[in-house]
Design an enzyme around this catalytic site. Structure first.
Site, PDB file in Angstrom:
ATOM      1  N   ARG A  32       0.239  -6.248   7.299  1.00 62.74           N
ATOM      2  CA  ARG A  32       0.684  -6.748   5.992  1.00 62.74           C
ATOM      3  C   ARG A  32       2.123  -6.325   5.737  1.00 62.74           C
ATOM      4  NH1 ARG A  32      -3.765  -5.871   1.289  1.00 62.74           N
ATOM      5  NH2 ARG A  32      -1.823  -5.734   0.113  1.00 62.74           N
TER       6      ARG A  32
ATOM      7  N   ARG B 201       5.548  -1.425  -5.458  1.00 60.44           N
ATOM      8  CA  ARG B 201       4.231  -1.912  -5.908  1.00 60.44           C
ATOM      9  C   ARG B 201       3.618  -0.939  -6.907  1.00 60.44           C
ATOM     10  NH1 ARG B 201       1.490  -2.547  -0.284  1.00 60.44           N
ATOM     11  NH2 ARG B 201      -0.382  -3.033  -1.463  1.00 60.44           N
TER      12      ARG B 201
HETATM   13  P1  B4P Z   1      -7.788  -0.950  -0.227  1.00 61.43           P
HETATM   14  O1  B4P Z   1      -9.126  -0.820  -0.789  1.00 61.43           O
HETATM   15  O2  B4P Z   1      -7.659  -1.942   0.851  1.00 61.43           O
HETATM   16  O3  B4P Z   1      -6.596  -1.283  -1.269  1.00 61.43           O
HETATM   17  P2  B4P Z   1      -6.541  -2.215  -2.516  1.00 61.43           P
HETATM   18  O4  B4P Z   1      -6.449  -1.297  -3.683  1.00 61.43           O
HETATM   19  O5  B4P Z   1      -7.665  -3.196  -2.508  1.00 61.43           O
HETATM   20  O6  B4P Z   1      -5.296  -3.193  -2.243  1.00 61.43           O
HETATM   21  P3  B4P Z   1      -3.891  -3.651  -2.804  1.00 61.43           P
HETATM   22  O7  B4P Z   1      -3.717  -3.378  -4.261  1.00 61.43           O
HETATM   23  O8  B4P Z   1      -2.908  -3.082  -1.847  1.00 61.43           O
HETATM   24  O9  B4P Z   1      -3.748  -5.216  -2.527  1.00 61.43           O
HETATM   25  P4  B4P Z   1      -3.926  -6.621  -3.209  1.00 61.43           P
HETATM   26  O10 B4P Z   1      -4.362  -7.418  -2.066  1.00 61.43           O
HETATM   27  O11 B4P Z   1      -4.788  -6.625  -4.420  1.00 61.43           O
HETATM   28  O12 B4P Z   1      -7.410   0.469   0.305  1.00 61.43           O
HETATM   29  C1  B4P Z   1      -6.164   0.778   0.892  1.00 61.43           C
HETATM   30  C2  B4P Z   1      -6.339   1.747   2.057  1.00 61.43           C
HETATM   31  O13 B4P Z   1      -6.960   2.960   1.665  1.00 61.43           O
HETATM   32  C3  B4P Z   1      -7.233   1.176   3.162  1.00 61.43           C
HETATM   33  O14 B4P Z   1      -6.615   1.424   4.395  1.00 61.43           O
HETATM   34  C4  B4P Z   1      -8.539   1.939   3.047  1.00 61.43           C
HETATM   35  O15 B4P Z   1      -9.170   2.129   4.297  1.00 61.43           O
HETATM   36  C5  B4P Z   1      -8.084   3.269   2.491  1.00 61.43           C
HETATM   37  N1  B4P Z   1      -9.108   3.894   1.629  1.00 61.43           N
HETATM   38  C6  B4P Z   1      -9.858   3.271   0.683  1.00 61.43           C
HETATM   39  N2  B4P Z   1     -10.690   4.165   0.076  1.00 61.43           N
HETATM   40  C7  B4P Z   1     -10.411   5.407   0.654  1.00 61.43           C
HETATM   41  C8  B4P Z   1     -10.926   6.738   0.455  1.00 61.43           C
HETATM   42  N3  B4P Z   1     -11.878   7.006  -0.453  1.00 61.43           N
HETATM   43  N4  B4P Z   1     -10.407   7.733   1.213  1.00 61.43           N
HETATM   44  C9  B4P Z   1      -9.445   7.469   2.136  1.00 61.43           C
HETATM   45  N5  B4P Z   1      -8.923   6.232   2.371  1.00 61.43           N
HETATM   46  C10 B4P Z   1      -9.414   5.204   1.647  1.00 61.43           C
HETATM   47  O16 B4P Z   1      -2.451  -7.084  -3.708  1.00 61.43           O
HETATM   48  C11 B4P Z   1      -1.351  -7.375  -2.866  1.00 61.43           C
HETATM   49  C12 B4P Z   1      -0.205  -8.115  -3.614  1.00 61.43           C
HETATM   50  O17 B4P Z   1      -0.669  -9.430  -4.069  1.00 61.43           O
HETATM   51  C13 B4P Z   1       0.317  -7.472  -4.896  1.00 61.43           C
HETATM   52  O18 B4P Z   1       1.317  -6.507  -4.644  1.00 61.43           O
HETATM   53  C14 B4P Z   1       0.881  -8.724  -5.675  1.00 61.43           C
HETATM   54  O19 B4P Z   1       2.160  -9.089  -5.228  1.00 61.43           O
HETATM   55  C15 B4P Z   1      -0.096  -9.821  -5.336  1.00 61.43           C
HETATM   56  N6  B4P Z   1      -1.178  -9.977  -6.329  1.00 61.43           N
HETATM   57  C16 B4P Z   1      -2.522  -9.762  -6.087  1.00 61.43           C
HETATM   58  N7  B4P Z   1      -3.236  -9.975  -7.206  1.00 61.43           N
HETATM   59  C17 B4P Z   1      -2.349 -10.329  -8.188  1.00 61.43           C
HETATM   60  C18 B4P Z   1      -2.488 -10.648  -9.578  1.00 61.43           C
HETATM   61  N8  B4P Z   1      -3.681 -10.647 -10.191  1.00 61.43           N
HETATM   62  N9  B4P Z   1      -1.363 -10.941 -10.298  1.00 61.43           N
HETATM   63  C19 B4P Z   1      -0.161 -10.966  -9.706  1.00 61.43           C
HETATM   64  N10 B4P Z   1       0.041 -10.661  -8.390  1.00 61.43           N
HETATM   65  C20 B4P Z   1      -1.034 -10.345  -7.635  1.00 61.43           C
END
Ligand code: B4P
Length: 191
Positions: free
Chosen positions: A134, A146
């Site tokens: 990504r 972010r």
């Molecule tokens: P994830 O669980 O994958 O992270 P996330 O919070 O879901 O994702 P993120 O906010 O980055 O992305 P999104 O696609 O929504 O965990 C991350 C890492 O941590 C992983 O490697 C995992 O293995 C590890 N992990 C998890 N739990 C753990 C634990 N307990 N201990 C250790 N490690 C752990 O957004 C991406 C982009 O899309 C945004 O920046 C924005 O530009 C756009 N976007 C998405 N939704 C939007 C909206 N509603 N409005 C406007 N823009 C939007």
């Protein structure tokens, strides 16, 4: 319906915990991040516009994500419920979601917020960047952007649901299964 919002900063574990919640409660997963990445992969006009913003760590316009969610709600009218992952990310998106759900005589059951400090977020996302491919996980500056977007535009969304008495905060640091256990306890109080 059981309609959950999984909330938290980038890398808090929303995607990770969503997978477990879906298999336990048979909910439809609506991740705006995933939906946007599919548009990018498909090379659609929407995807091309979103990519420019996402690659800079900036939120895409509210209208775009609200339209995507509306389409998905229409597609799954007889679902047991939904898990909203990474949406709503602004107060405007929260208001729009309330309106959309009320047009189906539905509402949000609870928002579950995963609390993780900035150092841990940075470490997790840089680590994921080694394998995820990504562009927004690749460097510290972009990840900080972010987190800054989250603090400025997304954090106020928590107050919106707190004012409706539908907000639970859970420590997002620790064993993934332990955190999931805490989430299920919270859900049982709001079912
Ligand atoms: P994830 O669980 O994958 O992270 P996330 O919070 O879901 O994702 P993120 O906010 O980055 O992305 P999104 O696609 O929504 O965990 C991350 C890492 O941590 C992983 O490697 C995992 O293995 C590890 N992990 C998890 N739990 C753990 C634990 N307990 N201990 C250790 N490690 C752990 O957004 C991406 C982009 O899309 C945004 O920046 C924005 O530009 C756009 N976007 C998405 N939704 C939007 C909206 N509603 N409005 C406007 N823009 C939007």
């Amino acid at each position: 319906m059981l309609n959950l919002i999984l909330f938290g900063p980038p890398g808090a574990g929303k995607g990770t915990q969503s997978e477990k919640i879906i298999s336990e409660y048979k909910l439809i997963h609506l991740s705006t991040g995933d939906l946007l990445r599919s548009e990018i992969q498909a090379g659609s006009e929407l995807g091309l516009k979103a990519k420019t913003l996402m690659d800079q760590g900036i939120l895409v316009p509210d209208e775009v994500v609200i339209g995507m969610i509306d389409n998905k709600l229409k597609e799954h009218r007889d679902a047991a419920g939904f898990i909203f992952d990474g949406f709503p990310r602004t107060v405007k998106q929260s208001e729009a979601l309330d309106e959309l759900l009320s047009s189906y005589n539905e509402s949000i059951s609870v928002m579950i917020a995963l609390v993780v400090d900035d150092n841990e977020l940075l470490a997790r996302l840089l680590n994921r960047g080694k394998t995820s491919g990504r562009p927004d996980d690749q460097n510290e500056q972009l990840i900080s952007k972010r987190i800054q977007e989250y603090n400025n535009k997304t954090k106020p969304v928590a107050d919106y649901y707190q004012n409706q008495n539908k907000f639970v905060a859970i420590d997002g640091i620790g064993e993934i299964d332990f955190i999931f256990g805490e989430i299920t306890k919270a859900i049982s109080k709001f079912r």
